[in-house]
Scaffold this motif. Structure first.
Motif, PDB file in Angstrom:
ATOM      1  N   TYR A   1      22.555  40.949 -27.936  1.00  0.00           N
ATOM      2  CA  TYR A   1      23.529  39.977 -27.447  1.00  0.00           C
ATOM      3  C   TYR A   1      24.703  40.673 -26.770  1.00  0.00           C
ATOM      4  CZ  TYR A   1      20.928  36.711 -30.280  1.00  0.00           C
ATOM      5  OH  TYR A   1      19.930  35.946 -30.808  1.00  0.00           O
TER       6      TYR A   1
ATOM      7  N   LEU B   1      30.708  45.254 -37.310  1.00  0.00           N
ATOM      8  CA  LEU B   1      29.368  44.666 -37.304  1.00  0.00           C
ATOM      9  C   LEU B   1      29.422  43.210 -37.748  1.00  0.00           C
ATOM     10  CD1 LEU B   1      26.216  44.988 -37.127  1.00  0.00           C
ATOM     11  CD2 LEU B   1      26.329  45.380 -39.599  1.00  0.00           C
TER      12      LEU B   1
ATOM     13  N   ALA C   1      30.973  41.054 -35.011  1.00  0.00           N
ATOM     14  CA  ALA C   1      30.061  40.871 -33.870  1.00  0.00           C
ATOM     15  C   ALA C   1      28.994  39.835 -34.204  1.00  0.00           C
ATOM     16  CB  ALA C   1      29.411  42.207 -33.507  1.00  0.00           C
ATOM     17  N   LYS C   2      28.416  39.923 -35.401  1.00  0.00           N
ATOM     18  CA  LYS C   2      27.373  38.979 -35.800  1.00  0.00           C
ATOM     19  C   LYS C   2      27.932  37.551 -35.897  1.00  0.00           C
ATOM     20  CE  LYS C   2      24.025  40.472 -38.582  1.00  0.00           C
ATOM     21  NZ  LYS C   2      22.822  40.886 -37.882  1.00  0.00           N
TER      22      LYS C   2
ATOM     23  N   SER D   1      36.077  39.870 -31.720  1.00  0.00           N
ATOM     24  CA  SER D   1      34.750  39.957 -31.103  1.00  0.00           C
ATOM     25  C   SER D   1      34.460  38.690 -30.322  1.00  0.00           C
ATOM     26  CB  SER D   1      33.667  40.121 -32.173  1.00  0.00           C
ATOM     27  OG  SER D   1      33.887  41.264 -32.946  1.00  0.00           O
TER      28      SER D   1
ATOM     29  N   VAL E   1      28.160  41.319 -26.661  1.00  0.00           N
ATOM     30  CA  VAL E   1      29.367  41.214 -27.481  1.00  0.00           C
ATOM     31  C   VAL E   1      30.363  42.260 -27.009  1.00  0.00           C
ATOM     32  CG1 VAL E   1      30.341  41.422 -29.805  1.00  0.00           C
ATOM     33  CG2 VAL E   1      28.083  40.391 -29.494  1.00  0.00           C
TER      34      VAL E   1
ATOM     35  N   GLU F   1      20.045  47.494 -37.968  1.00  0.00           N
ATOM     36  CA  GLU F   1      21.474  47.577 -38.279  1.00  0.00           C
ATOM     37  C   GLU F   1      21.701  48.275 -39.617  1.00  0.00           C
ATOM     38  OE1 GLU F   1      22.968  43.546 -35.978  1.00  0.00           O
ATOM     39  OE2 GLU F   1      22.268  43.416 -38.044  1.00  0.00           O
TER      40      GLU F   1
ATOM     41  N   CYS G   1      31.281  36.895 -28.005  1.00  0.00           N
ATOM     42  CA  CYS G   1      29.898  36.914 -27.525  1.00  0.00           C
ATOM     43  C   CYS G   1      29.778  35.872 -26.412  1.00  0.00           C
ATOM     44  CB  CYS G   1      28.933  36.588 -28.658  1.00  0.00           C
ATOM     45  SG  CYS G   1      27.202  36.592 -28.131  1.00  0.00           S
TER      46      CYS G   1
ATOM     47  N   ILE H   1      28.202  36.019 -32.539  1.00  0.00           N
ATOM     48  CA  ILE H   1      26.878  35.646 -32.023  1.00  0.00           C
ATOM     49  C   ILE H   1      26.444  34.293 -32.575  1.00  0.00           C
ATOM     50  CG2 ILE H   1      24.424  36.253 -32.076  1.00  0.00           C
ATOM     51  CD1 ILE H   1      25.407  39.255 -32.103  1.00  0.00           C
TER      52      ILE H   1
ATOM     53  N   ASP I   1      20.334  40.353 -34.157  1.00  0.00           N
ATOM     54  CA  ASP I   1      20.642  41.775 -34.070  1.00  0.00           C
ATOM     55  C   ASP I   1      21.653  41.963 -32.950  1.00  0.00           C
ATOM     56  OD1 ASP I   1      20.505  44.636 -33.332  1.00  0.00           O
ATOM     57  OD2 ASP I   1      18.866  44.676 -34.796  1.00  0.00           O
ATOM     58  N   THR I   2      22.724  42.654 -33.233  1.00  0.00           N
ATOM     59  CA  THR I   2      23.811  42.807 -32.274  1.00  0.00           C
ATOM     60  C   THR I   2      23.378  43.468 -30.976  1.00  0.00           C
ATOM     61  OG1 THR I   2      24.472  44.844 -33.418  1.00  0.00           O
ATOM     62  CG2 THR I   2      25.632  42.817 -34.013  1.00  0.00           C
TER      63      THR I   2
ATOM     64  N   GLN J   1      34.298  43.839 -27.997  1.00  0.00           N
ATOM     65  CA  GLN J   1      35.260  43.878 -29.092  1.00  0.00           C
ATOM     66  C   GLN J   1      36.554  44.559 -28.673  1.00  0.00           C
ATOM     67  OE1 GLN J   1      32.694  45.756 -32.152  1.00  0.00           O
ATOM     68  NE2 GLN J   1      32.776  43.779 -33.204  1.00  0.00           N
TER      69      GLN J   1
END
Length: 197
Positions: A170, A144, A147-148, A183, A172, A127, A185, A151, A166-167, A174
């Motif tokens: 998973y 980013l 998204a994290k 976002s 995700v 990333e 997940c 998760i 790490d995106t 958006q």
């Protein structure tokens, strides 16, 4: 139960109308969290997030209010009387809730200043190369980070796990609007239904 993923989001402008619709029905969990907050806007966002949850759950059928919300060991909330998984988030002038028949995490973020020190703390090496080396924008950094967060909310691991996930690993999805990103997940991202109050 048929697979589902429903997200409801709203601006603080909607708080009064959803309060009028559902009345004073917030859970003990929300009331206790709200009482600890000094900032009025923060309290309103938290209340709105739960009203978004109530709205999402109402799409599944009749509700018994107030909701019975408990927390797991690391603080992840769950419905003690239902198998439906949920996640809540709020930022700026917005709040959101997501429900699903499987583990789910939601995060809403507004544009934020790009911070190299924060990026170093949350990014995996892949990333970092993807986001930082080509000169990050506020939008890519915000997306980013959001998204994290979705998760780790899904897993219940907490913010300490941001640097280890790490995106790319998973599912995700958006949605961007105004200067925000929402976002989610979940294993159900292909069935994502989004509702704005």
């Amino acid at each position: 139960m048929k697979p589902f993923l429903i997200t409801v989001y709203a601006s603080l402008d909607a708080l009064e109308s959803v309060q009028a619709r559902y009345g004073d029905c917030l859970s003990v969990y929300r009331r206790e969290k709200t009482e600890r907050l000094r900032d009025a806007i923060e309290r309103q966002r938290g209340m709105l997030a739960e009203y978004c949850l109530i709205e999402a759950l109402s799409r599944m059928g009749p509700l018994k209010l107030p909701l019975q919300i408990q927390t797991e060991r690391l603080g992840k909330p769950y419905l003690s009387d239902s198998p439906i998984a949920f996640s809540l988030s709020h930022a700026g002038l917005y709040a959101a809730a997501t429900i699903s028949d499987c583990p789910v995490g939601v995060d809403i973020e507004r544009e934020r200043t790009v911070s190299e020190s924060l990026a170093k703390r949350i990014c995996t090496p892949r990333e970092w190369k993807q986001i930082w080396l080509p000169s990050p924008t506020e939008q890519t950094f915000r997306n980013l980070f959001s998204a994290k967060e979705s998760i780790v909310k899904r897993s219940g691991e907490g913010l300490m796990a941001l640097s280890t996930v790490d995106t790319k690993d998973y599912p995700v999805r958006q949605m961007e609007f105004l200067s925000y990103v929402l976002s989610v997940c979940s294993d159900r991202v292909e069935r994502w239904e989004v509702i704005k109050l």
